[in-house]
Design an enzyme around this catalytic site. Structure first.
Site, PDB file in Angstrom:
ATOM      1  N   ASP A   1       2.752   7.095  13.289  1.00 35.82           N
ATOM      2  CA  ASP A   1       3.566   6.775  12.062  1.00 35.82           C
ATOM      3  C   ASP A   1       4.784   8.132  12.072  1.00 35.82           C
ATOM      4  OD1 ASP A   1       4.792   5.586  10.057  1.00 35.82           O
ATOM      5  OD2 ASP A   1       3.531   6.457   8.650  1.00 35.82           O
TER       6      ASP A   1
ATOM      7  N   TYR B   1       1.936   5.323  -1.320  1.00 37.80           N
ATOM      8  CA  TYR B   1       1.358   6.592  -1.895  1.00 37.80           C
ATOM      9  C   TYR B   1       2.516   7.589  -2.206  1.00 37.80           C
ATOM     10  CZ  TYR B   1       3.152   8.698   2.681  1.00 37.80           C
ATOM     11  OH  TYR B   1       3.662   9.147   3.888  1.00 37.80           O
TER      12      TYR B   1
ATOM     13  N   LYS C   1      -1.377  14.027  -2.628  1.00 33.20           N
ATOM     14  CA  LYS C   1      -1.063  12.737  -2.147  1.00 33.20           C
ATOM     15  C   LYS C   1      -2.079  11.785  -2.826  1.00 33.20           C
ATOM     16  CE  LYS C   1      -0.537  10.257   2.190  1.00 33.20           C
ATOM     17  NZ  LYS C   1      -0.662  10.541   3.857  1.00 33.20           N
TER      18      LYS C   1
ATOM     19  N   VAL D   1       0.968  -0.954  -0.013  1.00 32.36           N
ATOM     20  CA  VAL D   1      -0.025   0.052   0.065  1.00 32.36           C
ATOM     21  C   VAL D   1       0.816   1.349  -0.071  1.00 32.36           C
ATOM     22  CG1 VAL D   1      -1.730   1.377   1.424  1.00 32.36           C
ATOM     23  CG2 VAL D   1      -1.944  -1.160   1.190  1.00 32.36           C
TER      24      VAL D   1
END
Length: 390
Positions: A233, A103, A118, A101
């Site tokens: 994160d 970006y 994004k 996954v």
């Protein structure tokens, strides 16, 4: 379609008219309009409990606007590529181990102002992001991947007024996976060594100020919203710098809200490359102290100028920055771990005392057990004290 989802579609149309300046024409049977309605209903479903019924206005961008703004998401516009995984440990762990996954952050221009877009995708090779911008996912995969930008939007709309958060200008719901649009940050994201660009360094005073301001943003995230939110994160790639080196926290894709009357949340956890809380990884529970740990690792990156993991293996016995620092502290070799560029600044006794206090705080934040770590608000207060000490 169930009655509940129909109601959400109807509510979403009304909400977009108020907050997003949505589309006035009758919904046509096109892929983009289907994506808009599907994404919008899911976003509204998440926004209602998070925002306590209050509308956080952001702009709704069309797909055509973002395609023009980024020159059709041209490779040359990419300023950052990140994957939400560690080696083969995927956040969406039901996906095949070869999937990611991912970006990308694109520099764009819209209405004569620079922006950041994004865009999420999945990719077995980060380079494929260039040719897989509009990959069609299966319905199941789309729902899983879609949850990341939806979560990002929900939290970012509540945090965008904070001066140390990358401001969310709006989103585009016409792609199968929503895209996000942010204010531009001229100096880009921090690199893995806590600098910027490929190898540009930051002076000690700026490193300290950035740490203080980020602690303020995280304190707000933990205490000022309807319920505490854990970022989960915190690492250099989640921090952008504007032209004046003011830090802007971003990437709320894996953030999690602590339930009412609880002090923790249970969730599947991932290791974000040396920044993750070992206590949470072992227990499966996320707490505010999980962010404190990750922030402590970030402080050590600023102090040492080293990556959280990886390069330290060259010394033969260290597999994490924390172990490297702790071993040198125990052997009274503190000056050996401080970035030589800080030492060369020659800040005198005052700076030396700041570095010592900064190190002590970082070690307190990275205690093995969460209950031994300070709260983020106390971390922010201590950084403010250190900053004002000279």
């Amino acid at each position: 379609m169930g009655e509940g989802r129909k109601l959400l579609h109807n509510s979403w149309s009304k909400w977009t008219s108020k907050c997003l300046g949505g589309q006035s024409e009758q919904v046509r049977k096109t892929e983009r309009e289907k994506s808009f309605m599907t994404n919008g209903a899911i976003l509204l479903e998440d926004l209602i409990p998070s925002s306590n019924g209050k509308c956080n206005p952001i702009r709704n961008f069309s797909a055509e606007e973002l395609i023009r703004a980024t020159n059709n998401f041209d490779e040359s516009r990419i300023i950052q590529i990140c994957s939400l995984f560690k080696q083969n440990q995927i956040i969406v762990d039901e996906l095949d181990d070869t999937d990611r996954v991912t970006y990308a952050m694109y520099k764009g221009s819209l209405d004569d102002r620079p922006i950041i877009v994004k865009k999420f995708t999945d990719s077995q090779d980060d380079r494929q992001i260039i040719v897989k911008k509009f990959t069609k996912f299966s319905s199941w995969e789309s729902d899983k991947v879609r949850s990341f930008p939806i979560r990002d939007i929900v939290i970012a709309t509540q945090m965008s007024n904070h001066k140390h958060v990358l401001k969310l200008l709006g989103c585009c719901l016409e792609f199968p996976i929503p895209a996000l649009v942010y204010e531009y940050a001229a100096n880009g994201a921090l690199n893995d060594q806590g600098g910027f660009g490929d190898d540009e360094l930051l002076p000690w005073k700026i490193r300290l100020r950035i740490s203080k301001e980020l602690a303020n943003a995280l304190t707000y995230l933990h205490t000022a919203l309807r319920r505490p939110v854990i970022h989960r994160d915190i690492r250099p790639s989640s921090i952008f710098l504007d032209k004046n080196f003011v830090p802007k926290l971003c990437n709320f894709s894996v953030s999690i809200t602590i339930p009412l009357h609880e002090t923790h949340a249970r969730d599947d956890l991932e290791d974000t490359f040396g920044h993750s809380d070992p206590d949470s990884l072992a227990s499966g529970f996320v707490t505010e102290k999980s962010d404190v740990y990750s922030f402590g690792v970030l402080l050590l990156v600023f102090l040492t100028g080293k990556k959280a993991t990886g390069t330290l293996r060259l010394e033969g016995k260290y597999h994490s920055l924390i172990r490297y620092v702790e071993d040198h502290v125990q052997n009274e070799q503190v000056t050996e771990i401080v970035d030589p560029n800080i030492l060369r600044e020659g800040g005198g006794d005052g700076q030396a005392q700041q570095v010592e206090a900064f190190l002590a705080l970082a070690l307190a934040c990275t205690q093995e057990k969460g209950e031994k770590r300070p709260d983020m608000i106390d971390v922010a207060k201590e950084l403010m004290r250190i900053d004002k000490s000279i």
